[in-house]
Write a protein that holds these residues in place. Structure first.
Motif, PDB file in Angstrom:
ATOM      1  N   GLU A 286       0.860  -1.197   0.037  1.00  0.00           N
ATOM      2  CA  GLU A 286      -0.022  -0.119   0.108  1.00  0.00           C
ATOM      3  C   GLU A 286       0.966   1.205   0.108  1.00  0.00           C
ATOM      4  O   GLU A 286       0.436   2.379  -0.558  1.00  0.00           O
ATOM      5  N   LYS A 354      -3.579   6.174   3.132  1.00  0.00           N
ATOM      6  CA  LYS A 354      -3.607   5.826   1.692  1.00  0.00           C
ATOM      7  C   LYS A 354      -4.987   6.440   1.181  1.00  0.00           C
ATOM      8  O   LYS A 354      -5.330   6.398   0.104  1.00  0.00           O
ATOM      9  N   ARG A 355      -6.032   6.716   2.268  1.00  0.00           N
ATOM     10  CA  ARG A 355      -7.330   6.896   1.761  1.00  0.00           C
ATOM     11  C   ARG A 355      -7.974   5.883   1.080  1.00  0.00           C
ATOM     12  O   ARG A 355      -8.520   6.406  -0.094  1.00  0.00           O
ATOM     13  N   THR A 356      -7.787   4.714   1.246  1.00  0.00           N
ATOM     14  CA  THR A 356      -8.495   3.472   0.835  1.00  0.00           C
ATOM     15  C   THR A 356      -9.299   2.709   1.620  1.00  0.00           C
ATOM     16  O   THR A 356      -9.349   2.958   2.873  1.00  0.00           O
ATOM     17  N   SER A 357      -9.999   1.668   1.058  1.00  0.00           N
ATOM     18  CA  SER A 357     -10.785   0.758   1.863  1.00  0.00           C
ATOM     19  C   SER A 357     -10.376  -0.606   1.434  1.00  0.00           C
ATOM     20  O   SER A 357      -9.759  -1.032   0.540  1.00  0.00           O
ATOM     21  N   TYR A 364     -17.307  -2.772   1.259  1.00  0.00           N
ATOM     22  CA  TYR A 364     -16.108  -2.179   1.592  1.00  0.00           C
ATOM     23  C   TYR A 364     -16.155  -1.962   3.068  1.00  0.00           C
ATOM     24  O   TYR A 364     -17.072  -1.658   3.742  1.00  0.00           O
ATOM     25  N   SER A 366     -13.836   0.636   5.515  1.00  0.00           N
ATOM     26  CA  SER A 366     -12.864   1.846   5.562  1.00  0.00           C
ATOM     27  C   SER A 366     -12.055   1.737   6.764  1.00  0.00           C
ATOM     28  O   SER A 366     -12.338   1.039   7.496  1.00  0.00           O
TER      29      SER A 366
END
Length: 484
Positions: A286, A354-357, A364, A366
């Motif tokens: 990541e 990383k502002r992802t999920s 999803y 978060s």
């Protein structure tokens, strides 16, 4: 420093210091540590202002109170046959991951006391690693120890030491210790680069030892049967992941790229490190340190599926009690909960950065979802459960008072110096119906059963025994919540 916590082992169990006393002890410890050439420090500590510190040899620790590394939050005299490197690793991973600098910048910048406290454990591992291919694995015989109920100060059972070597391999133990020392090198990289380099030297030697002389430590040391190992491949992957994390060495990366990935695991524990290695590799991917192709991508996927199962959105979800607590098995269940929450906490931080999920079968997940899940489970452990019982000793209005723990259950030697004999301790203290005379502050017990039931009894070791593995991971979990 204001948020730091120093825990010391006293005759009466574990106690915490306020900020003022903390600083005084730290300064005095640092002075004597420097003067005595880094020998272990012991503290004879009461709640008064007087603190006396004495340097002694590491192996003579059974008859005196000790400044312990944070891994020993309760239970150190009870369940620590094999868990030492695992608990240290859990503590170190928290120390490395929850520092106030950019994600994964290669070094930790925690308050120096946190790093220094960790050094008690790493110093011990270095001293136990007497030759490149020789590591002292255990002190004492669990069978003999379990026949007695005595204070540590009164112990008369043998303190025989057992080692692993080329003729008696222990890839699991050597690999686990290599991982712990690699993580420690990150923690010490800024404050003591020379020591960090020494840690990595031992880490590499132990990793090579683990790979070149393969076998399970519990096969080589019959006396280690209380923590019989199910295998060693997971510890080799775990060690390679941490060595690569610390050094970016291509040899360690090459090992990861060809190793058995382990599949999606059901738990993360002292015996199974695959999920931990998978999550660490996931972080490396990541954050752009390694490619997500091939074996590395598989490791990441399997680790993420473990987290999906943990939060109830996977294909093989972890069981829950009617009250909402995670549940694995009858004996010491909370060790699996705290270690799993630790992985969730670690990955939540990466996802946020990383502002992802996570992509799970059930949708999803978060970073916020993971943190909320972790907080719910922490609240359950600390008292928001059907029994309204805090399973951390000393925390909250209601907590276990008859913990299965020799030192906590027997009167302090400062109050009664009469010898508590091997068998005499059972009648006088083990079967005593009264609460323990010493409160084992910070210890986490085994916890409730699958229906949220719990019996606070000294004889109920399945639910009421404190273990270092239970609390070591919990420190990193609390660090996440404190920073959120």
């Amino acid at each position: 420093m204001a948020n730091s916590l120093l825990l010391l082992m006293d005759y009466d169990g574990l106690m915490t210091l306020d900020h003022f006393t903390f600083n005084r002890v730290y300064k005095e410890a640092a002075r004597i540590l420097h003067k005595e050439n880094s020998e272990l420090l012991l503290a004879k500590l009461s709640l008064s202002d007087t603190v006396n510190l004495y340097p002694i040899h590491y192996l003579k620790i059974s008859s005196v109170p000790i400044i312990k590394m944070l891994k020993s939050l309760g239970g150190a005299m009870e369940v620590e046959d094999y868990n030492g490197p695992y608990d240290a690793q859990a503590m170190l991973k928290g120390l490395v991951n929850y520092h106030p600098t950019n994600e994964f910048n290669g070094e930790a910048t925690q308050p120096s006391m946190m790093v220094m406290t960790t050094g008690w454990g790493t110093d011990y591992f270095i001293k136990a690693h007497v030759q490149p291919n020789v590591f002292y694995a255990q002190v004492g015989d669990g069978d003999a120890d379990h026949q007695c109920w005595m204070r540590p100060e009164d112990m008369t059972t043998p303190r025989t030491s057992y080692k692993i070597d080329p003729s008696h391999p222990g890839s699991d133990l050597a690999g686990e210790t290599a991982a712990a020392l690699a993580a420690a090198s990150l923690a010490f990289k800024r404050t003591d680069p020379k020591y960090a380099k020494l840690l990595m030297s031992h880490s590499w030697q132990l990793f090579e030892f683990a790979k070149s002389h393969q076998g399970k430590y519990s096969d080589s040391i019959p006396q280690a049967h209380f923590y019989s190992s199910s295998g060693f491949e997971d510890e080799l992957v775990w060690a390679a992941a941490w060595i690569y994390r610390a050094t970016k060495n291509k040899y360690a990366l090459s090992y990861l790229q060809s190793a058995n990935t382990g599949g999606t695991r059901s738990a993360f524990s002292w015996d199974d490190k695959y999920s931990g290695a998978q999550i660490l590799v996931g972080q490396l991917i990541e954050l752009g340190f390694v490619s997500g192709q091939g074996n590395m991508g598989t490791l990441k996927y399997q680790g993420e599926q473990f987290l999906c199962n943990l939060v109830g959105k996977g294909n093989n979800n972890v069981k829950r009690t009617p009250g909402g607590g995670l549940y694995w098995m009858p004996q010491n269940d909370l060790q699996y909960t705290t270690s799993a929450l630790f992985l969730a906490s670690t990955y939540a931080k990466t996802l946020k950065y990383k502002r992802t999920s996570l992509r799970c079968n059930g949708g999803y997940v978060s970073s916020h979802d993971l943190v909320s899940f972790v907080k719910y489970q922490v609240d359950y452990i600390l008292g928001n459960n059907p029994k309204r019982m805090s399973y951390m000793v000393g925390y909250g209005p209601k907590y276990p008072v008859k913990v299965h723990h020799r030192g906590a259950s027997i009167v302090s030697i400062k109050k009664d110096k009469r010898l508590v004999t091997c068998q005499g301790g059972f009648n006088a203290w083990f079967y005593n119906k009264s609460p323990n005379p010493n409160v084992l502050h910070g210890a986490i017990v085994g916890g409730p059963d699958q229906n949220d039931n719990y019996e606070d009894s000294r004889t109920n070791f399945d639910q009421n025994e404190a273990a270092t593995a239970n609390t070591a991971s919990f420190v990193g979990v609390l660090a996440l919540l404190a920073s959120s």
